[in-house]
Design an enzyme around this catalytic site. Structure first.
Site, PDB file in Angstrom:
ATOM      1  N   LEU A 167       0.806  -1.234   0.000  1.00  0.00           N
ATOM      2  CA  LEU A 167       0.000   0.000   0.000  1.00  0.00           C
ATOM      3  C   LEU A 167       0.831   1.273   0.000  1.00  0.00           C
ATOM      4  O   LEU A 167       0.386   2.295  -0.504  1.00  0.00           O
ATOM      5  CB  LEU A 167      -0.940   0.014   1.210  1.00  0.00           C
ATOM      6  CG  LEU A 167      -2.123  -0.947   1.118  1.00  0.00           C
ATOM      7  CD1 LEU A 167      -3.041  -0.762   2.309  1.00  0.00           C
ATOM      8  CD2 LEU A 167      -2.904  -0.732  -0.178  1.00  0.00           C
ATOM      9  N   ASN A 172       2.721  -2.904 -10.919  1.00  0.00           N
ATOM     10  CA  ASN A 172       1.793  -3.062  -9.794  1.00  0.00           C
ATOM     11  C   ASN A 172       0.549  -3.779 -10.301  1.00  0.00           C
ATOM     12  O   ASN A 172       0.163  -3.616 -11.460  1.00  0.00           O
ATOM     13  CB  ASN A 172       1.397  -1.667  -9.274  1.00  0.00           C
ATOM     14  CG  ASN A 172       0.393  -1.721  -8.141  1.00  0.00           C
ATOM     15  OD1 ASN A 172       0.569  -2.469  -7.173  1.00  0.00           O
ATOM     16  ND2 ASN A 172      -0.686  -0.954  -8.245  1.00  0.00           N
ATOM     17  N   HIS A 177      -3.550  -4.122  -9.606  1.00  0.00           N
ATOM     18  CA  HIS A 177      -4.646  -3.397  -8.955  1.00  0.00           C
ATOM     19  C   HIS A 177      -5.957  -4.113  -9.271  1.00  0.00           C
ATOM     20  O   HIS A 177      -6.182  -4.511 -10.412  1.00  0.00           O
ATOM     21  CB  HIS A 177      -4.671  -1.951  -9.476  1.00  0.00           C
ATOM     22  CG  HIS A 177      -5.694  -1.117  -8.776  1.00  0.00           C
ATOM     23  ND1 HIS A 177      -5.475  -0.558  -7.538  1.00  0.00           N
ATOM     24  CD2 HIS A 177      -6.962  -0.784  -9.127  1.00  0.00           C
ATOM     25  CE1 HIS A 177      -6.559   0.099  -7.163  1.00  0.00           C
ATOM     26  NE2 HIS A 177      -7.486  -0.016  -8.109  1.00  0.00           N
TER      27      HIS A 177
HETATM   28  C1  GRF Z   1      -4.694  -7.598  -4.573  1.00  0.00           C
HETATM   29  O1  GRF Z   1      -6.076  -7.442  -4.745  1.00  0.00           O
HETATM   30  C2  GRF Z   1      -3.941  -6.609  -5.434  1.00  0.00           C
HETATM   31  O2  GRF Z   1      -4.591  -6.302  -6.622  1.00  0.00           O
HETATM   32  C3  GRF Z   1      -3.876  -5.396  -4.555  1.00  0.00           C
HETATM   33  O3  GRF Z   1      -3.690  -5.910  -3.248  1.00  0.00           O
HETATM   34  C4  GRF Z   1      -4.259  -7.215  -3.174  1.00  0.00           C
HETATM   35  C5  GRF Z   1      -3.193  -8.125  -2.644  1.00  0.00           C
HETATM   36  O4  GRF Z   1      -3.709  -9.403  -2.368  1.00  0.00           O
HETATM   37  N1  GRF Z   1      -2.859  -4.465  -4.980  1.00  0.00           N
HETATM   38  P1  GRF Z   1      -2.727 -10.590  -1.970  1.00  0.00           P
HETATM   39  O5  GRF Z   1      -1.941 -10.122  -0.755  1.00  0.00           O
HETATM   40  O6  GRF Z   1      -1.858 -10.874  -3.146  1.00  0.00           O
HETATM   41  O7  GRF Z   1      -3.630 -11.747  -1.629  1.00  0.00           O
END
Ligand code: GRF
Length: 189
Positions: free
Chosen positions: A87, A104, A106
């Protein structure tokens, strides 16, 4: 062998998708390490179980943060940096240094539902509050603005009338697990 560095501070399921793609020989790459900004994340647990080095860097002082990130990245010398559920904003100096080599993932069809504050459940609830019939996920290059870098590839996911933010998030996440390794493979070849 091309080297990847992953930044993740959530459950790390996208990180796991990369680990699995490498194990299945679908992706020819080596994960040099994981950088996380919280103690005891799911992502760190996955790194430890897979013998992948993990570093926690969580300085609030921007100068220290930048210094530590730069030092770790120089040591690992990645061909590609992947933000998978990280984040915090990556310091501009690092974005410039690794320009075109930081991506990244998203959980929406950017440019919709992107930018500061659009993360996790909030993204999917905003989608459900709209008239959209389709959502999805996006892999994009990282620049100095949240979720604004050039889009590399997207996957579409249907919205069902019975969806809750949680159900939709789970379906989008499955699509993310397919999309992310595929894009990494494309960028490495
Ligand atoms: C995912 O939904 C990604 O798109 C976003 O953060 C989430 C991470 O999920 N940036 P994880 O930790 O990979 O399960």
């Amino acid at each position: 062998m091309k080297k990847l560095v992953i930044f993740a501070s959530g459950s790390g399921s996208n990180f796991q998708a990369i680990i699995d793609a490498i194990a299945r020989n679908e992706l020819e790459a080596q994960i040099a390490g994981l950088i996380t900004n919280r103690d005891e994340t799911g992502a760190a647990g996955r790194a430890i179980s897979n013998n992948i080095p993990v570093t926690v860097i969580k300085d609030s002082d921007p100068v220290m943060l930048n210094e530590k990130l730069e030092a770790q990245l120089s040591a690992w010398n990645p061909d590609l940096i992947i933000l998978a559920g990280f984040l915090n904003k990556i310091p501009d100096k690092i974005v410039r240094k690794y320009h075109g080599r930081i991506i990244n993932i998203h959980p929406s069809l950017l440019p919709k539902y992107g930018g500061k504050g659009f993360y996790g459940r909030k993204v999917h609830q905003a989608v459900l509050n709209s008239d959209d019939k389709i959502t999805g996920c996006t892999v994009h290059y990282v620049n100095d603005e949240y979720d604004k870098g050039d889009i590399i590839e997207q996957s579409h996911v249907e919205i069902h009338p019975t969806d809750t933010a949680e159900k939709l998030a789970a379906r989008v996440l499955k699509a993310e697990h397919q999309l992310l390794p595929r894009v990494i493979k494309k960028l490495l070849t």
